[in-house]
Write a protein that holds these residues in place. Sequence first.
Motif, PDB file in Angstrom:
ATOM      1  N   ILE A 132      11.223   4.494  -0.560  1.00 41.00           N
ATOM      2  CA  ILE A 132       9.837   4.021  -0.458  1.00 41.00           C
ATOM      3  C   ILE A 132       9.404   4.128   0.997  1.00 41.00           C
ATOM      4  CG2 ILE A 132       8.249   2.086  -0.801  1.00 41.00           C
ATOM      5  CD1 ILE A 132      10.071   1.051  -2.998  1.00 41.00           C
TER       6      ILE A 132
ATOM      7  N   THR B 104       6.004   3.837   2.076  1.00 42.44           N
ATOM      8  CA  THR B 104       4.866   2.963   2.348  1.00 42.44           C
ATOM      9  C   THR B 104       4.465   2.260   1.063  1.00 42.44           C
ATOM     10  OG1 THR B 104       2.544   2.907   3.087  1.00 42.44           O
ATOM     11  CG2 THR B 104       3.275   4.892   1.944  1.00 42.44           C
ATOM     12  N   LEU B 105       3.815   1.112   1.196  1.00 36.68           N
ATOM     13  CA  LEU B 105       3.236   0.418   0.046  1.00 36.68           C
ATOM     14  C   LEU B 105       1.746   0.716  -0.082  1.00 36.68           C
ATOM     15  CD1 LEU B 105       4.983  -3.077   0.420  1.00 36.68           C
ATOM     16  CD2 LEU B 105       5.636  -1.185  -1.092  1.00 36.68           C
ATOM     17  N   ASP B 106       1.206   1.466   0.855  1.00 33.18           N
ATOM     18  CA  ASP B 106      -0.213   1.845   0.867  1.00 33.18           C
ATOM     19  C   ASP B 106      -0.404   3.042  -0.069  1.00 33.18           C
ATOM     20  OD1 ASP B 106      -2.707   3.025   1.458  1.00 33.18           O
ATOM     21  OD2 ASP B 106      -2.641   2.351   3.543  1.00 33.18           O
TER      22      ASP B 106
ATOM     23  N   PRO C 199       3.802   4.124  -4.844  1.00 30.67           N
ATOM     24  CA  PRO C 199       4.676   3.010  -4.437  1.00 30.67           C
ATOM     25  C   PRO C 199       4.880   1.985  -5.551  1.00 30.67           C
ATOM     26  CG  PRO C 199       3.123   3.539  -2.693  1.00 30.67           C
ATOM     27  CD  PRO C 199       2.714   4.356  -3.869  1.00 30.67           C
ATOM     28  N   ARG C 200       3.810   1.641  -6.274  1.00 31.78           N
ATOM     29  CA  ARG C 200       3.936   0.671  -7.358  1.00 31.78           C
ATOM     30  C   ARG C 200       4.871   1.202  -8.442  1.00 31.78           C
ATOM     31  NH1 ARG C 200      -1.442  -1.734 -10.054  1.00 31.78           N
ATOM     32  NH2 ARG C 200      -1.594  -2.539  -7.924  1.00 31.78           N
TER      33      ARG C 200
ATOM     34  N   LEU D 286       8.518   0.901  -7.382  1.00 32.78           N
ATOM     35  CA  LEU D 286       9.018  -0.465  -7.535  1.00 32.78           C
ATOM     36  C   LEU D 286       9.333  -0.763  -8.996  1.00 32.78           C
ATOM     37  CD1 LEU D 286       6.646  -2.299  -5.044  1.00 32.78           C
ATOM     38  CD2 LEU D 286       9.115  -1.961  -4.770  1.00 32.78           C
TER      39      LEU D 286
ATOM     40  N   GLU E 108       5.487  -1.781   8.069  1.00 42.85           N
ATOM     41  CA  GLU E 108       5.670  -2.180   6.675  1.00 42.85           C
ATOM     42  C   GLU E 108       7.129  -2.465   6.322  1.00 42.85           C
ATOM     43  OE1 GLU E 108       3.290  -0.249   3.519  1.00 42.85           O
ATOM     44  OE2 GLU E 108       2.889   1.302   5.026  1.00 42.85           O
TER      45      GLU E 108
ATOM     46  N   ILE F 103       8.182  -3.734   2.595  1.00 41.43           N
ATOM     47  CA  ILE F 103       8.856  -2.836   1.653  1.00 41.43           C
ATOM     48  C   ILE F 103      10.138  -3.475   1.138  1.00 41.43           C
ATOM     49  CG2 ILE F 103      10.117  -0.648   1.449  1.00 41.43           C
ATOM     50  CD1 ILE F 103       8.049   0.546   3.424  1.00 41.43           C
TER      51      ILE F 103
ATOM     52  N   ALA G 192       9.325  -6.434  -1.254  1.00 42.81           N
ATOM     53  CA  ALA G 192       8.834  -5.972  -2.562  1.00 42.81           C
ATOM     54  C   ALA G 192       9.977  -5.407  -3.394  1.00 42.81           C
ATOM     55  CB  ALA G 192       7.743  -4.925  -2.361  1.00 42.81           C
TER      56      ALA G 192
END
Length: 357
Positions: free
Chosen positions: A189, A191-193, A207-208, A211, A239, A243, A246
Amino acid sequence: MKAGTLRKGRGAVISPDGRFDAWRREAADDGWWNEDEAAPATELMVDTAKSVITYNTSPDIPYDRTINPYRGCEHGCAYCFARPSHAYLGLSPGLDFETKIAYKADAAAILRRELARKNYVCRPVALGINTDAWQPVERRLRVTRGILDVLAETHHPVTIVTKSALILRDLDLLAEMARGQRVHVAISITTLDADLARAMEPRAASPRRRLAVVAALAAAGVPTAVMAAPLIPALTDHELEAILAAAREAGASSAGYILLRLPHEVKPLFRAWLDSHRPGHAEHVYSLMRQLHGGKEYDSAFGSRQRGSGPLADIIARRFRLAVRRLGLDAPSAPLDTTGFRPPPQPAVATPQMSLF
């Protein structure tokens, strides 16, 4: 390819010639550019090989053998350290890397022969390290699935790194291997953006979704780590803790990180991507990379190529250690079991001798 061109679903905005080419091309705008050509299709090539297991002696990686079903990667990640390998095929590490994919069509059969050799010594094999073994073309080619079938059949341990949700297609085999302590999976992962990921990793899972993959693997009993990789200074490094948190919430049991790597042609490729997608960021990112590598934008030396050195590298390492300790992601992974390895039968040898009956 027109310099600085944004192509839908593709990461490279330039296509530099490979470093082994005896010639160089220069892009020129003659007014005939056709925007309808902005989304080139993927071309597939069969990669013939006598062996699918590649051995290494690198002191800073925890495995001595890898299998890469593909050369090139449709994910199109702008930062991919494997891009320069396409120069060995006489192709550009830019757009060619993500649109001209070579695949080992008979990888499973070759692997079976290699594992059947009398002198083969079983140790965990890393699957899909150079390019993602579950990239989009795998959905129809199923090369990785064939390899995984052989590894599962022979009780051969395997470690996996991927950013693809397609790995869940093979959850049946992975869960079975996990019950025998024969598999570790790491989900990368960056980035979560979601918007940044869509631009930087155009054909990889969001990213979602990644996860969700961590959660599904963990729920099936598969030991799953998160790799915050690559960590990009001034773009994604802030991040790191988010990360890791999450991923822990999703069910990850361990974690790691690797800094952005800029070998050979990746250096101008990623700078061009920054200029196109994040104007004004390039010099800041590359300045910090120089701080991490003793004044150079990349240092290939073992030990520092993945983590850097100096004060900034120490700060990042300390942040990581504190975060994984707080989140409980610092427990060592259970060792993979090699004792149950069962070599496949030796392939039959053709002989002119006729059967008696």
